[in-house]
Motif scaffolding. Structure first.
Motif, mmCIF file in Angstrom:
data_model
loop_
_atom_site.group_PDB
_atom_site.id
_atom_site.type_symbol
_atom_site.label_atom_id
_atom_site.label_comp_id
_atom_site.label_asym_id
_atom_site.label_seq_id
_atom_site.Cartn_x
_atom_site.Cartn_y
_atom_site.Cartn_z
ATOM 1 N N VAL B 233 0.846 -1.203 0.000
ATOM 2 C CA VAL B 233 0.000 0.000 0.000
ATOM 3 C C VAL B 233 0.876 1.246 0.000
ATOM 4 O O VAL B 233 0.655 2.187 -0.785
ATOM 5 C CB VAL B 233 -0.954 0.005 1.220
ATOM 6 C CG1 VAL B 233 -1.607 1.380 1.390
ATOM 7 C CG2 VAL B 233 -2.019 -1.068 1.063
ATOM 8 N N ALA B 234 1.894 1.269 0.853
ATOM 9 C CA ALA B 234 2.772 2.444 0.923
ATOM 10 C C ALA B 234 3.502 2.642 -0.404
ATOM 11 O O ALA B 234 3.628 3.774 -0.886
ATOM 12 C CB ALA B 234 3.764 2.285 2.075
ATOM 13 N N GLN B 236 2.478 1.735 -3.405
ATOM 14 C CA GLN B 236 1.538 2.219 -4.426
ATOM 15 C C GLN B 236 1.183 3.679 -4.193
ATOM 16 O O GLN B 236 0.994 4.438 -5.146
ATOM 17 C CB GLN B 236 0.281 1.344 -4.456
ATOM 18 C CG GLN B 236 0.573 -0.056 -5.001
ATOM 19 C CD GLN B 236 -0.687 -0.892 -5.227
ATOM 20 O OE1 GLN B 236 -1.790 -0.388 -5.288
ATOM 21 N NE2 GLN B 236 -0.491 -2.199 -5.354
ATOM 22 N N ALA B 237 1.110 4.094 -2.933
ATOM 23 C CA ALA B 237 0.846 5.506 -2.630
ATOM 24 C C ALA B 237 1.989 6.365 -3.165
ATOM 25 O O ALA B 237 1.770 7.439 -3.740
ATOM 26 C CB ALA B 237 0.671 5.703 -1.128
ATOM 27 N N GLY B 238 3.211 5.893 -2.985
ATOM 28 C CA GLY B 238 4.379 6.625 -3.461
ATOM 29 C C GLY B 238 4.436 6.669 -4.989
ATOM 30 O O GLY B 238 4.679 7.732 -5.584
ATOM 31 N N ASP B 240 1.931 6.388 -7.049
ATOM 32 C CA ASP B 240 0.819 7.216 -7.521
ATOM 33 C C ASP B 240 1.192 8.696 -7.455
ATOM 34 O O ASP B 240 0.895 9.463 -8.361
ATOM 35 C CB ASP B 240 -0.408 6.932 -6.638
ATOM 36 C CG ASP B 240 -1.554 7.881 -6.932
ATOM 37 O OD1 ASP B 240 -2.207 7.685 -7.964
ATOM 38 O OD2 ASP B 240 -1.780 8.813 -6.142
ATOM 39 N N ARG B 241 1.880 9.084 -6.395
ATOM 40 C CA ARG B 241 2.274 10.488 -6.240
ATOM 41 C C ARG B 241 3.273 10.899 -7.318
ATOM 42 O O ARG B 241 3.206 11.997 -7.881
ATOM 43 C CB ARG B 241 2.902 10.705 -4.862
ATOM 44 C CG ARG B 241 3.506 12.085 -4.706
ATOM 45 C CD ARG B 241 4.094 12.331 -3.354
ATOM 46 N NE ARG B 241 5.330 11.639 -3.094
ATOM 47 C CZ ARG B 241 6.499 11.920 -3.672
ATOM 48 N NH1 ARG B 241 6.569 12.845 -4.603
ATOM 49 N NH2 ARG B 241 7.586 11.266 -3.338
ATOM 50 N N ARG B 242 4.195 9.990 -7.609
ATOM 51 C CA ARG B 242 5.241 10.324 -8.578
ATOM 52 C C ARG B 242 4.732 10.270 -10.024
ATOM 53 O O ARG B 242 5.363 10.818 -10.913
ATOM 54 C CB ARG B 242 6.443 9.394 -8.394
ATOM 55 C CG ARG B 242 7.217 9.688 -7.100
ATOM 56 C CD ARG B 242 8.498 8.875 -7.010
ATOM 57 N NE ARG B 242 8.241 7.448 -6.844
ATOM 58 C CZ ARG B 242 8.071 6.852 -5.656
ATOM 59 N NH1 ARG B 242 8.127 7.559 -4.549
ATOM 60 N NH2 ARG B 242 7.844 5.564 -5.579
#
Lengths: 309, 243
Positions: B233-234, B236-238, B240-242
């Motif tokens: 999850v962490a 994919q969050a990273g 997605d941000r990039r």
């Protein structure tokens, strides 16, 4: 106040909606992106042992979106799957989201937790309990880095057990009349301590003890929302910019707030007695007021205005 | 082991912890190196309600306010949160969470926090105390649990015999020390035959800087998925941000 961009979702009942409907309605249209979506089939490996069906999202939806054009991280529990419970996978998804917010300052600085949970999933009790402990620690660590974590409570399963503790670890709690929160639910107390301690069939009693109006009057929630998607959106937007920092000053203020509550209300035998002690002129009418009239009563209360959580 | 035996073995140089009518543990112990340990906790299987939380939380906040790096030992034998309509009406969830937050603040402020479970440790009271520490240890007769099997059978509507059989093969739900150790909740089990002060100092010397409980659970085979899921999850969050 309604948003013309999604009128149908706005008036939908929060209580009756699913986790995904709440997210779609709450966030700006088209802004939601899910992490570890159901296509990745992150599901519980344990439920089959109990002949129970698993879900491809394990009842926890996590991702990012926008709220009033502000970037937010979101997590939503599905109360209609296993009571929205914290388990190995569902809990770890939330832990991962909170740790990402903690570790990556470029991620949104606001996390919304749409809680709808009876607590720990008993079929995975140890993993669920530990997930709650990890969530609480991750919330505190994220808050320590300036992240605001807001709990939204208004679903069918409420926020009990570990979910009740999780809510109270957040920077802010928004609750609706239908929202219920606590530790042991009425049925559990009745089963363990007897019907004379807590009659779980007495709906008015249960409402007055665990319900959103009592929580808001005592300061157990920081904002009161109408039971619609728009109601929750407006309530969140109204407090999103004034969250308490996580530090000694805040926790000392919380200590005073909780000590004052026992001093002022600890001898009361019912919620109505507490509301009298709070100075509410017609406590019997609290149940029948509309949301606007209830909000007016809250404005006059000191205990509901503490900046301490 | 009984509480007084534990305390004497932990603090050979002495301590000022006396039994209290409210069954709370509050005081200071002396370390062999001349330093001190602040001790808070709950004894005798007592249930933790709103009145029990406040003195413990106040003590922890005072320790933080004093500054320094004095370690805090959280000793726990509690049957769980107090099951009471009155305490629920007054917001027990806020009180329990407050205590957990105070301990987590102490940890962030440089006070190593060690949980020690010697009797029961159940559900919400477990979360508010021993599970809100940097590292949790136990003595062999500890009984940590979320719920006992008979109650679990009642709530899940499953036969108790089935739960007992399942509990032998999976640590994910069964009450008890072995299960809680395998899932990573309990880092070490101390040996009561050896001096506890030495074991305490060894634990203090290896306080993890981060929450390692999910990694521990994966390593021990009791909670194989959690650490990986959280990481995915962490990640994919990273990503997605990039993107």
């Amino acid at each position: 106040m309604t948003d013309p961009k999604h009128p149908s979702a706005d008036t939908a009942s929060w209580f009756l909606s699913t986790a995904r409907e709440r997210l779609t309605g709450l966030l700006d249209p088209g802004s939601f992106a899910e992490f570890l979506p159901p296509t990745e089939r992150a599901q519980s490996p344990h439920l089959a042992l109990f002949d129970l069906p698993a879900a491809f999202d394990d009842g926890m939806v996590v991702g990012r979106g926008r709220l009033g054009r502000r970037a937010v991280l979101v997590a939503a529990q599905e109360g209609q799957f296993m009571g929205g419970t914290f388990a190995e996978v569902s809990g770890a998804k939330l832990v991962g989201l909170l740790r990402a917010a903690r570790d990556d300052p470029k991620l949104p600085r606001i996390v919304l937790l749409l809680l709808d949970s009876g607590g720990v999933r008993l079929q995975e009790a140890n993993a669920g309990e530990l997930a709650v402990a990890e969530v609480m620690r991750a919330i505190v660590e994220a808050r320590g880095f300036g992240v605001t974590v807001i709990a939204l409570v208004g679903g069918r399963a409420g926020a009990f057990g570990g979910a009740g503790l999780t809510a109270a670890t957040c920077s802010r709690i928004v609750i609706s009349e239908q929202g219920r929160t606590g530790v042991s639910g009425p049925e559990v107390i009745e089963t363990n301590k007897g019907v004379e301690e807590f009659d779980s069939q007495d709906k008015a009693l249960v409402w007055s003890v665990t319900g959103g109006r009592n929580r808001r009057l005592l300061g157990g929630a920081d904002a009161y929302a109408g039971d619609t998607v728009a109601g929750f959106r407006d309530a969140v937007l109204a407090l999103i910019d004034r969250a308490p920092p996580f530090d000694l000053v805040t926790l000392r203020a919380e200590q005073r707030r909780l000590a004052d509550r026992i001093e002022c209300l600890g001898a009361c035998n019912s919620a109505v007695e507490m509301w009298v002690a709070l100075g509410i002129a017609e406590p019997q009418t609290i149940r029948n007021l509309d949301d606007a009239a209830f909000a007016e009563i809250v404005k006059g209360l000191r205990g509901a205005a503490y900046e301490a959580r | 082991m009984k509480l007084d035996e534990i305390l004497s073995s932990l603090f050979l140089m002495g301590h000022d912890i006396d039994p209290r009518p409210d069954h709370l543990i509050l005081g200071t112990g002396k370390r062999a190196n001349g330093g001190t340990v602040e001790v808070v906790g709950i004894a005798d299987g007592e249930a933790l309600g709103i009145e029990g939380v406040l003195p413990l939380a106040r003590r922890v906040l005072d320790i933080v306010a004093t500054g320094g790096k004095t370690p805090i030992l959280v000793i726990v034998d509690t049957q769980g949160q107090l099951m009471s309509r009155r305490d629920e009406m007054l917001g027990l969830n806020e009180y329990l969470a407050h205590l957990a937050k105070c301990l987590l603040l102490a940890s962030r402020s440089g006070h190593a926090t060690v949980g020690l479970n010697y009797g029961k440790a159940v559900a919400g009271a477990f979360l508010a105390t021993a599970l809100a520490t940097d590292v949790l240890v136990a003595l062999p007769d500890a009984e940590p649990a979320v719920m006992d099997l008979p109650s679990m059978a009642r709530v899940t509507k499953l036969p108790q015999e089935k739960l007992e059989a399942l509990s032998k093969t999976t640590p994910v739900f069964a009450p008890g020390l072995d299960s809680m150790t395998k899932v990573g909740a309990i880092a070490q089990v101390w040996d009561p035959a050896k001096p506890l002060d030495v074991q305490f100092e060894a634990t203090l010397a290896t306080i993890p800087a981060h929450d390692v409980r999910d990694a521990l659970g994966a390593e021990r085979g009791g909670r194989l998925l959690a650490a990986g899921i959280a990481r995915r999850v962490a990640d994919q969050a990273g990503e997605d941000r990039r993107a």
